[in-house]
Structures are given as structure tokens and as C-alpha cells.
Design a protein around this motif. Structure first.
Motif, PDB file in Angstrom:
ATOM      1  N   GLY A 167      49.833  -0.107 -12.379  1.00  0.00           N
ATOM      2  CA  GLY A 167      49.467   0.861 -11.350  1.00  0.00           C
ATOM      3  C   GLY A 167      48.617   0.297 -10.230  1.00  0.00           C
ATOM      4  N   TYR A 168      47.480  -0.273 -10.594  1.00  0.00           N
ATOM      5  CA  TYR A 168      46.546  -0.783  -9.584  1.00  0.00           C
ATOM      6  C   TYR A 168      47.106  -1.980  -8.830  1.00  0.00           C
ATOM      7  CZ  TYR A 168      42.470  -3.199  -7.659  1.00  0.00           C
ATOM      8  OH  TYR A 168      41.594  -3.863  -6.827  1.00  0.00           O
ATOM      9  N   LEU A 169      47.631  -2.960  -9.567  1.00  0.00           N
ATOM     10  CA  LEU A 169      48.080  -4.190  -8.913  1.00  0.00           C
ATOM     11  C   LEU A 169      49.255  -3.931  -7.969  1.00  0.00           C
ATOM     12  CD1 LEU A 169      47.479  -7.195  -8.720  1.00  0.00           C
ATOM     13  CD2 LEU A 169      49.118  -7.591 -10.567  1.00  0.00           C
ATOM     14  N   LEU A 170      50.208  -3.116  -8.374  1.00  0.00           N
ATOM     15  CA  LEU A 170      51.331  -2.821  -7.492  1.00  0.00           C
ATOM     16  C   LEU A 170      50.872  -2.056  -6.250  1.00  0.00           C
ATOM     17  CD1 LEU A 170      54.285  -1.874  -9.881  1.00  0.00           C
ATOM     18  CD2 LEU A 170      53.738  -4.066  -8.853  1.00  0.00           C
ATOM     19  N   ASP A 171      49.899  -1.186  -6.440  1.00  0.00           N
ATOM     20  CA  ASP A 171      49.352  -0.458  -5.284  1.00  0.00           C
ATOM     21  C   ASP A 171      48.733  -1.425  -4.279  1.00  0.00           C
ATOM     22  OD1 ASP A 171      48.159   2.386  -4.262  1.00  0.00           O
ATOM     23  OD2 ASP A 171      46.652   0.809  -4.054  1.00  0.00           O
ATOM     24  N   ARG A 172      47.928  -2.325  -4.768  1.00  0.00           N
ATOM     25  CA  ARG A 172      47.230  -3.258  -3.870  1.00  0.00           C
ATOM     26  C   ARG A 172      48.178  -4.293  -3.261  1.00  0.00           C
ATOM     27  NH1 ARG A 172      43.976   0.459  -3.041  1.00  0.00           N
ATOM     28  NH2 ARG A 172      41.755   0.143  -3.526  1.00  0.00           N
ATOM     29  N   LEU A 173      49.105  -4.819  -4.039  1.00  0.00           N
ATOM     30  CA  LEU A 173      50.048  -5.788  -3.490  1.00  0.00           C
ATOM     31  C   LEU A 173      50.919  -5.145  -2.413  1.00  0.00           C
ATOM     32  CD1 LEU A 173      51.172  -7.768  -6.678  1.00  0.00           C
ATOM     33  CD2 LEU A 173      49.510  -8.442  -4.933  1.00  0.00           C
ATOM     34  N   GLY A 174      51.214  -3.878  -2.584  1.00  0.00           N
ATOM     35  CA  GLY A 174      51.963  -3.162  -1.561  1.00  0.00           C
ATOM     36  C   GLY A 174      51.186  -3.083  -0.259  1.00  0.00           C
ATOM     37  N   LYS A 175      49.877  -2.896  -0.375  1.00  0.00           N
ATOM     38  CA  LYS A 175      49.038  -2.843   0.832  1.00  0.00           C
ATOM     39  C   LYS A 175      48.921  -4.209   1.500  1.00  0.00           C
ATOM     40  CE  LYS A 175      46.334   1.207  -0.394  1.00  0.00           C
ATOM     41  NZ  LYS A 175      47.070   2.000   0.595  1.00  0.00           N
ATOM     42  N   PHE A 176      49.150  -5.276   0.746  1.00  0.00           N
ATOM     43  CA  PHE A 176      49.148  -6.617   1.334  1.00  0.00           C
ATOM     44  C   PHE A 176      50.456  -6.918   2.061  1.00  0.00           C
ATOM     45  CE2 PHE A 176      46.231  -8.060  -2.379  1.00  0.00           C
ATOM     46  CZ  PHE A 176      45.154  -7.452  -1.764  1.00  0.00           C
ATOM     47  N   TRP A 178      53.436  -7.034   0.439  1.00  0.00           N
ATOM     48  CA  TRP A 178      54.388  -7.676  -0.462  1.00  0.00           C
ATOM     49  C   TRP A 178      55.586  -6.759  -0.697  1.00  0.00           C
ATOM     50  CZ3 TRP A 178      52.672 -11.387  -4.766  1.00  0.00           C
ATOM     51  CH2 TRP A 178      51.622 -12.188  -4.306  1.00  0.00           C
ATOM     52  N   SER A 179      56.735  -7.341  -0.909  1.00  0.00           N
ATOM     53  CA  SER A 179      57.919  -6.558  -1.258  1.00  0.00           C
ATOM     54  C   SER A 179      57.757  -6.023  -2.673  1.00  0.00           C
ATOM     55  CB  SER A 179      59.177  -7.409  -1.175  1.00  0.00           C
ATOM     56  OG  SER A 179      59.194  -8.387  -2.209  1.00  0.00           O
ATOM     57  N   THR A 180      58.485  -4.954  -2.983  1.00  0.00           N
ATOM     58  CA  THR A 180      58.430  -4.377  -4.321  1.00  0.00           C
ATOM     59  C   THR A 180      58.853  -5.385  -5.377  1.00  0.00           C
ATOM     60  OG1 THR A 180      58.862  -2.159  -3.450  1.00  0.00           O
ATOM     61  CG2 THR A 180      59.302  -2.529  -5.790  1.00  0.00           C
ATOM     62  N   ALA A 181      59.910  -6.133  -5.092  1.00  0.00           N
ATOM     63  CA  ALA A 181      60.412  -7.123  -6.059  1.00  0.00           C
ATOM     64  C   ALA A 181      59.368  -8.187  -6.361  1.00  0.00           C
ATOM     65  CB  ALA A 181      61.687  -7.767  -5.534  1.00  0.00           C
ATOM     66  N   ALA A 182      58.708  -8.689  -5.330  1.00  0.00           N
ATOM     67  CA  ALA A 182      57.684  -9.728  -5.514  1.00  0.00           C
ATOM     68  C   ALA A 182      56.507  -9.187  -6.318  1.00  0.00           C
ATOM     69  CB  ALA A 182      57.214 -10.248  -4.160  1.00  0.00           C
ATOM     70  N   ALA A 183      56.091  -7.969  -6.020  1.00  0.00           N
ATOM     71  CA  ALA A 183      54.969  -7.363  -6.732  1.00  0.00           C
ATOM     72  C   ALA A 183      55.307  -7.183  -8.213  1.00  0.00           C
ATOM     73  CB  ALA A 183      54.613  -6.023  -6.099  1.00  0.00           C
ATOM     74  N   ILE A 184      56.534  -6.769  -8.502  1.00  0.00           N
ATOM     75  CA  ILE A 184      56.969  -6.590  -9.895  1.00  0.00           C
ATOM     76  C   ILE A 184      56.929  -7.919 -10.641  1.00  0.00           C
ATOM     77  CG2 ILE A 184      58.992  -6.111 -11.339  1.00  0.00           C
ATOM     78  CD1 ILE A 184      59.711  -3.877  -9.370  1.00  0.00           C
ATOM     79  N   VAL A 185      57.415  -8.976 -10.008  1.00  0.00           N
ATOM     80  CA  VAL A 185      57.438 -10.301 -10.651  1.00  0.00           C
ATOM     81  C   VAL A 185      56.018 -10.796 -10.921  1.00  0.00           C
ATOM     82  CG1 VAL A 185      58.012 -12.732 -10.296  1.00  0.00           C
ATOM     83  CG2 VAL A 185      59.686 -10.964  -9.737  1.00  0.00           C
TER      84      VAL A 185
END
Length: 251
Positions: A167-176, A178-185
Motif C-alpha cells: 500500500g504505502y510503497l506503491l502510493d509513494r512510487l506513483g508520486k515519484f 514511476w509506472s505501475t509495472a515498475a512499482a510492482i516489480v
């Protein structure tokens, strides 16, 4: 202003991970190297939920304190999220609430079954290939409080890992940006890395689990089913081993 905001968010993420699972990942790599330089991984063991005292109530105290303080980074995550919540709570933002208990429970149960059964096969394969340590889910002595503490420990792991790494990491990586795929990996690789002390088999298994969990979160925007699934998997492993493992020669 945008650059300053991103720098602050990067510092925030580093602080959260440095106090929680990022720190665990670093220790896990060191522990893996330590085991590999001592003997083949097939001869090594990884004990979860270790006893911390030979005195019953001191051991209970240490176990409860470990569970309590492990949850502090989760509190920090929701504090940081609440600072920039634009309407609605930070809990609702990650789907960490009881807005739909029945559906979350059913999804969590189904996900636990889908992940748990292949995990047993992967563990057996890893042991056969010599790339996985012998995993002892519970090293606690048998007391009246052993099972309740193992259940609390499992719930702790579910909350900490799914809230922070998904939850937290995907939220923050999205704000940076990052693409969804990259954040998931990245989320999946982090999950695998803090399990490396168990060997390469659990690393692979947890990366796959991380990919599935993070992908599902991007579809549902709810971390609660993931927490339930993770907690159920750990409860079965921890409590099952504590009650039956030694009796069937697994200890």
C-alpha cells in the motif's frame, strides 16, 4: 516546489524502510552470506518466532514487545499519509479498514489458498535443490500463551508487510512518477529480499507472491484482503508447526 516535495517524499520512504523492512532486507542479505560461507544452504536452518528467554513470563514479555514495536513503522506510515490526505482518512486511502469485511475475508481466504499450496511445493523443491534452508516456523517453548502469541505474530507480519511494502510503497512510487509495472516489480523484489535469509527458494516464492499481491492491490486499492491472506498463511505455518511439527518429526 515540486522538486522539494519529491525530495521530502524520498527521505520519508527511506526513513520508513530504514526503520522496518528495508532494514530487514539488509540484515537478510548479511545472514544469507553468513550461512553460505559456513556450510551448504541445505544444512542451514532458519528459525522464526524464536524464544528470547528461558523464563516463561519474560519470554512472553519480549514476544509482545517485539510485536508492539514492529507495528510502530505502520503507525508512522499512516501519520505521513494523513499529512497529505485530501479528504477521507489515510486508512481508507490504502483500503485498510472494515468497510467491506465479508468480501475482504473471502478474497483473503481465496488468496491464501492460491498462494499457500504452491508455496509448499516450492519449499520442497528448494530443499531438494539445496537452495533453501530448513525453516522452523516456531522455536517457542510450549506455554499457555504460545498459540495466541503466534497468532498475534502472524497478524503483525501481515499488517507490516502489506501496508508498507504494498500500500504505502506503491502510493509513494506513483508520486515519484514511476509506472505501475515498475512499482510492482520493486515491491516484489523488496519482499523477496527480506526473506533471503531463508535461502533462494523463499526469495523466488516471495517475489512471485509480491507480484501477485501488488498487482491485485492496483486493481482493488484495498490492502485488507492482502493482510488477511498473509496472516492466514502465517497462522497455519506458525501454529501448525507449534502444535504438530515436532510430533511428525519436522522439528
Amino acid at each position: 516546489m515540486l522538486l522539494a516535495s519529491r525530495r521530502r517524499l524520498r527521505a520519508e520512504v527511506l526513513i520508513v524502510l530504514g526503520l522496518s523492512l528495508g532494514q530487514s532486507a539488509v540484515y537478510s542479505v548479511v545472514q544469507l552470506l553468513d550461512k553460505m560461507t559456513r556450510a551448504p544452504l541445505s544444512e542451514a536452518t532458519s528459525t522464526l518466532n524464536r524464544s528470547q528467554s528461558t523464563r516463561e513470563y519474560f519470554d512472553l514479555t519480549y514476544q509482545l514487545l517485539d510485536i508492539l514495536f514492529a507495528l510502530v513503522p505502520v503507525v508512522l506510515v499512516f501519520y505521513f499519509l494523513s499529512l497529505h490526505a485530501s479528504g477521507g482518512s489515510a486508512f481508507a486511502r490504502l483500503g485498510f479498514n472494515f468497510a467491506r469485511p465479508g468480501k475482504d475475508a473471502l478474497q483473503g481466504l481465496g488468496l491464501a489458498a492460491a498462494i499457500g499450496i504452491p508455496s509448499l511445493g516450492l519449499y520442497a523443491a528448494g530443499r531438494a535443490l539445496g537452495i533453501t534452508t530448513a525453516i522452523i516456523p516456531s522455536g517457542l517453548d510450549t506455554y499457555w500463551w504460545t498459540v495466541p502469541v503466534l497468532v498475534l505474530s502472524a497478524i503483525r507480519h501481515g499488517i507490516v508487510e502489506e501496508v508498507i511494502v504494498v500500500g504505502y510503497l506503491l502510493d509513494r512510487l506513483g508520486k515519484f512518477g514511476w509506472s505501475t509495472a515498475a512499482a510492482i516489480v520493486v515491491s516484489a523484489l523488496l519482499r523477496g529480499s527480506y526473506h533471503l535469509y531463508q535461502g533462494f527458494g523463499p526469495f523466488i516464492g516471495n517475489v512471485v507472491m509480491g507480484l501477485v499481491f501488488a498487482w491485485l492491490y492496483t486493481k482493488t486499492k484495498r490492502v485488507m484482503p492482502l493482510v488477511i491472506a498473509h496472516a492466514l498463511l502465517d497462522i497455519v505455518a506458525f501454529v501448525g508447526f507449534s502444535l504438530f511439527g515436532k510430533a511428525v518429526g519436522l522439528g
